[in-house]
Design an enzyme around this catalytic site. Structure first.
Site, PDB file in Angstrom:
ATOM      1  N   HIS A 170       4.041  45.582  38.511  1.00  0.00           N
ATOM      2  CA  HIS A 170       3.673  44.293  39.107  1.00  0.00           C
ATOM      3  C   HIS A 170       4.076  44.342  40.572  1.00  0.00           C
ATOM      4  CE1 HIS A 170       2.881  39.920  39.188  1.00  0.00           C
ATOM      5  NE2 HIS A 170       3.789  39.942  40.152  1.00  0.00           N
ATOM      6  N   CYS A 171       3.110  44.124  41.455  1.00  0.00           N
ATOM      7  CA  CYS A 171       3.361  44.241  42.896  1.00  0.00           C
ATOM      8  C   CYS A 171       3.301  42.864  43.548  1.00  0.00           C
ATOM      9  CB  CYS A 171       2.332  45.172  43.548  1.00  0.00           C
ATOM     10  SG  CYS A 171       2.626  45.430  45.311  1.00  0.00           S
ATOM     11  N   PRO A 172       4.457  42.297  43.926  1.00  0.00           N
ATOM     12  CA  PRO A 172       4.416  40.988  44.595  1.00  0.00           C
ATOM     13  C   PRO A 172       3.738  41.034  45.954  1.00  0.00           C
ATOM     14  CG  PRO A 172       6.633  41.934  44.668  1.00  0.00           C
ATOM     15  CD  PRO A 172       5.825  42.810  43.772  1.00  0.00           C
ATOM     16  N   ASN A 176      -0.317  40.522  42.435  1.00  0.00           N
ATOM     17  CA  ASN A 176      -1.025  40.812  41.191  1.00  0.00           C
ATOM     18  C   ASN A 176      -0.364  41.995  40.504  1.00  0.00           C
ATOM     19  OD1 ASN A 176      -2.951  40.611  39.203  1.00  0.00           O
ATOM     20  ND2 ASN A 176      -4.715  40.966  40.531  1.00  0.00           N
TER      21      ASN A 176
END
EC number: 2.3.1.225
Length: 303
Positions: A170-172, A176
């Protein structure tokens, strides 16, 4: 005359309208993002401000003294970066549909039969089952939230509350999850961003050198600091994901140490094709699977 007691039919809804995960949808479900998007907007601001300062203050001088190709190349890189960022951020990463109550009950019945149990009481399904992939035993974990056995390489994202196919992380920064359906765009984003930051840094330094004896030294230096720190982190991240693609691994698998790159070892990677070029083609050039969330097959509406 229509009876007043006649029940009104409920308006049909699309899957994204009744989606149980923690995601936000825009443009009639065509755009899907995580609930927390604050860091994504920070990413946009950093790219826009750094690039804007470069185009506004450095490019006019460099275009006049060196070549007009500098702002043209910078513009192409900038638009490619923004395009891949938005494609990554607004895409379904590969969310797996949750089991319906009937499907979950059927799965429990199958497990009861397999265990030789005929009692009517609730029996929780086992946490794992095993499948063989290219001679390697792979465990499929049961997700008690989605009530499914997750496919190989899938994982449940606690932030978005979804099981994601070929989950990477999960890439802030992009707001997304990164998974099967948007990983190639994420990789192209960080790779093109690396080129853009190196490009800006190199020509800002060139600008500083050319004007070092003039009064505009500090003005030319303004976005050097941002680029200097950005270059090393972004280039390092691009290098790490290039390694992952070449060995056909995910960030999730690499952090957990799931597989070894050596075929002779017991925990060799069953997903690797044994060839760097083939691994890269599989990750970046394969067909995109359809979304299970944003639209149905044939765009069917559900009640």
């Amino acid at each position: 005359m229509e009876s007043p007691h006649k029940k009104k039919k409920s308006a049909p809804k699309r899957k994204w309208e009744v989606f149980p995960g923690r995601n936000k949808f825009f443009c009639n479900g065509r755009i899907m993002m995580a609930r927390q998007t604050g860091v994504f907007y920070l990413t946009l601001v950093l790219i826009l401000v750094t690039s804007g300062l470069f185009f506004a203050f450095d490019c006019p001088y460099l275009s006049e003294k060196i070549t007009p190709a500098i702002p043209a190349i910078g513009g192409i890189l900038f638009f490619f970066v923004m395009g891949t960022l938005l494609r990554t951020s607004f895409s379904d990463p590969g969310v797996l549909p949750r089991a319906t109550p009937d499907e979950a009950a059927d799965l429990e019945r199958q497990i009861d039969i397999a265990n030789g149990s005929s009692s009517g009481g609730y029996r929780p399904p086992p946490r794992t089952k095993e499948v063989i992939i290219n001679g390697q035993t792979v465990k499929l974990k049961y997700c008690f939230t989605c009530k499914i056995f997750r496919p190989p390489r899938a994982s449940h994202c606690s932030l978005c509350d979804n099981c994601v196919e070929r989950f990477d992380h999960h890439c802030p920064w992009v707001g997304n999850c990164v998974g099967k359906r948007n990983y190639r765009f994420f990789y192209m984003f960080i790779l093109s961003l690396s080129f853009l930051t190196v490009f800006i840094f190199a020509f800002v330094i060139t600008h500083v050198i050319l004007r070092s004896q003039q009064t505009g030294f500090l003005n030319a230096l303004k976005d050097t600091v941002v680029c200097f720190f950005s270059v090393w982190s972004i280039v390092g991240l691009s290098g790490f994901h290039t390694y992952l693609i070449s060995s056909n691994q995910t960030t999730n698998e690499d952090i957990k140490g799931s597989w070894s790159n050596k075929r002779g070892k017991e925990n060799y990677n069953p997903y690797s094709y044994g060839n760097i070029f083939t691994n890269c083609c599989a990750a970046l050039c394969g067909p995109l699977s359809p979304s299970h969330v944003i639209i149905d097959e044939k765009n069917i509406l559900i009640a």
